[in-house]
Design an enzyme around this catalytic site. Structure first.
Site, PDB file in Angstrom:
ATOM      1  N   ASP A   1       0.863  -1.179   0.000  1.00 19.87           N
ATOM      2  CA  ASP A   1       0.000   0.000   0.000  1.00 19.87           C
ATOM      3  C   ASP A   1       0.900   1.229   0.000  1.00 19.87           C
ATOM      4  OD1 ASP A   1      -2.377   1.614   0.384  1.00 19.87           O
ATOM      5  OD2 ASP A   1      -1.722   1.892   2.447  1.00 19.87           O
ATOM      6  N   SER A   2       0.309   2.388  -0.272  1.00 20.66           N
ATOM      7  CA  SER A   2       1.063   3.631  -0.216  1.00 20.66           C
ATOM      8  C   SER A   2       1.547   3.905   1.210  1.00 20.66           C
ATOM      9  CB  SER A   2       0.170   4.783  -0.678  1.00 20.66           C
ATOM     10  OG  SER A   2      -1.008   4.814   0.100  1.00 20.66           O
TER      11      SER A   2
ATOM     12  N   CYS B   1      -3.837  -1.006  -2.162  1.00 17.10           N
ATOM     13  CA  CYS B   1      -4.123   0.433  -2.273  1.00 17.10           C
ATOM     14  C   CYS B   1      -5.055   0.649  -3.469  1.00 17.10           C
ATOM     15  CB  CYS B   1      -2.792   1.148  -2.485  1.00 17.10           C
ATOM     16  SG  CYS B   1      -2.919   2.906  -2.791  1.00 17.10           S
TER      17      CYS B   1
ATOM     18  N   GLU C   1      -6.083   8.946  10.023  1.00 19.11           N
ATOM     19  CA  GLU C   1      -4.735   8.794  10.584  1.00 19.11           C
ATOM     20  C   GLU C   1      -4.583   9.581  11.882  1.00 19.11           C
ATOM     21  OE1 GLU C   1      -1.482   8.794   7.869  1.00 19.11           O
ATOM     22  OE2 GLU C   1      -2.471   7.321   6.593  1.00 19.11           O
TER      23      GLU C   1
ATOM     24  N   CYS D   1     -11.329   3.380  -0.821  1.00 18.68           N
ATOM     25  CA  CYS D   1     -10.035   3.835  -0.301  1.00 18.68           C
ATOM     26  C   CYS D   1      -9.760   3.018   0.956  1.00 18.68           C
ATOM     27  CB  CYS D   1     -10.111   5.325   0.039  1.00 18.68           C
ATOM     28  SG  CYS D   1      -8.623   5.940   0.866  1.00 18.68           S
TER      29      CYS D   1
ATOM     30  N   HIS E   1      -8.613   3.661   3.761  1.00 25.61           N
ATOM     31  CA  HIS E   1      -8.900   4.235   5.079  1.00 25.61           C
ATOM     32  C   HIS E   1     -10.394   4.270   5.416  1.00 25.61           C
ATOM     33  CE1 HIS E   1      -4.825   5.530   4.440  1.00 25.61           C
ATOM     34  NE2 HIS E   1      -4.772   6.169   5.588  1.00 25.61           N
TER      35      HIS E   1
END
Ligand code: DGL
Length: 264
Positions: A8-9, A71, A150, A182, A184
């Site tokens: 993932d990024s 991702c 985050e 996404c 997140h």
């Protein structure tokens, strides 16, 4: 022998890691988070493809024989280039999410939310249309969701307000199914669900991808894994931030996170 390489990024791919880990046993996982170069959601396709090739090569060189692009942005831009470039199977998160959306919608109106890159790439829109042309799709980027997660602001007033603003066009279109496109966003399920209302089904691409990967691993011979052998985590920037924020995603402290240099 099977070893999964997941990348993932940065940290968000831990939602995919977690879904895979919960569903698949006896397969070692090597996870790489490109924390030095996150976010991918604002970068060009060329850059994301270049980063993704570097990472996938590293994972394969380290013994992975199946790659999972955890991702959404990297899947949107780099899944096909990676499939052309690598000889091992490569899984992405978009196709499984699109499939679940088409299966779920009753009124044929689907919403997709993701990073700017994912939405602009049109990858979800194409994947959904390829499965069912009659489905109407509205895609909206929600860039502030990533920093909110985050920061751990999963249930703050400001998060509800931002969600209310981003999701308004989807409410106006009367979507009955919303793809969380996404890494997140599954952590904001509560917020998104409250804003969208009970009638809207949320599709978690992480869960759907895990089901795909799990049927792939079920067809391969089991790997003799040492008992309690921990998964291996690598990051391209300081492991301490990854370990700290990782707790929000996994609900537990990550062990054994090491720093790796990809650009020589
Ligand atoms: N992992 C990214 C995604 O799923 C979100 C974070 C980023 O922009 O890199 O699209």
């Amino acid at each position: 022998m099977l070893k999964l390489g997941i990348f993932d990024s940065g940290i968000g791919g831990l939602t995919v890691y977690r879904a895979i880990r919960d569903g698949i046993h006896g397969v070692p996982i090597h996870y790489l988070g490109d924390t030095a170069r996150v976010p991918y959601g604002t970068k060009s396709a060329e850059t994301v493809v270049r980063y993704s090739r570097q990472i996938a090569s590293h994972l394969v060189d380290s013994g992975a024989d199946t790659i999972v692009v955890a991702c959404n942005t990297a899947t949107a831009y780099a899944l096909e280039p990676l499939r052309d470039f690598l000889t091992v199977p490569v899984f992405g998160v978009i196709e499984p999410g699109a499939r679940a959306a088409v299966r779920t919608t009753r009124n044929g109106i689907v919403g997709v939310i993701g990073t700017r890159g994912t939405v602009l790439s049109g990858a979800y829109q194409q994947a959904i249309s390829a499965l069912d042309k009659s489905v109407k799709i509205t895609a909206v980027s929600c860039p502030l969701f990533v920093p909110l997660v985050e920061e751990g602001w999963l249930d703050e007033e400001v998060t509800y307000r931002i969600a209310g603003r981003y999701l308004k066009p989807l409410l106006e279109k009367d979507v009955d199914t919303l793809v969380l496109g996404c890494t997140h966003y599954p952590l904001l399920k509560e917020v998104i669900s409250r804003v969208m209302g009970k009638g809207v089904t949320l599709i978690d691409s992480a869960r759907e991808t895990a089901l795909d990967v799990s049927s792939h691993t079920a067809q391969s011979p089991p790997t003799p894994v040492k008992k309690n052998q921990p998964d291996h985590f690598e990051v391209t920037d300081s492991p301490s931030r990854f370990t700290e924020v990782g707790k929000i995603f996994l609900g537990r402290e990550l062990q054994d996170v090491s720093l790796v240099a990809l650009e020589h």
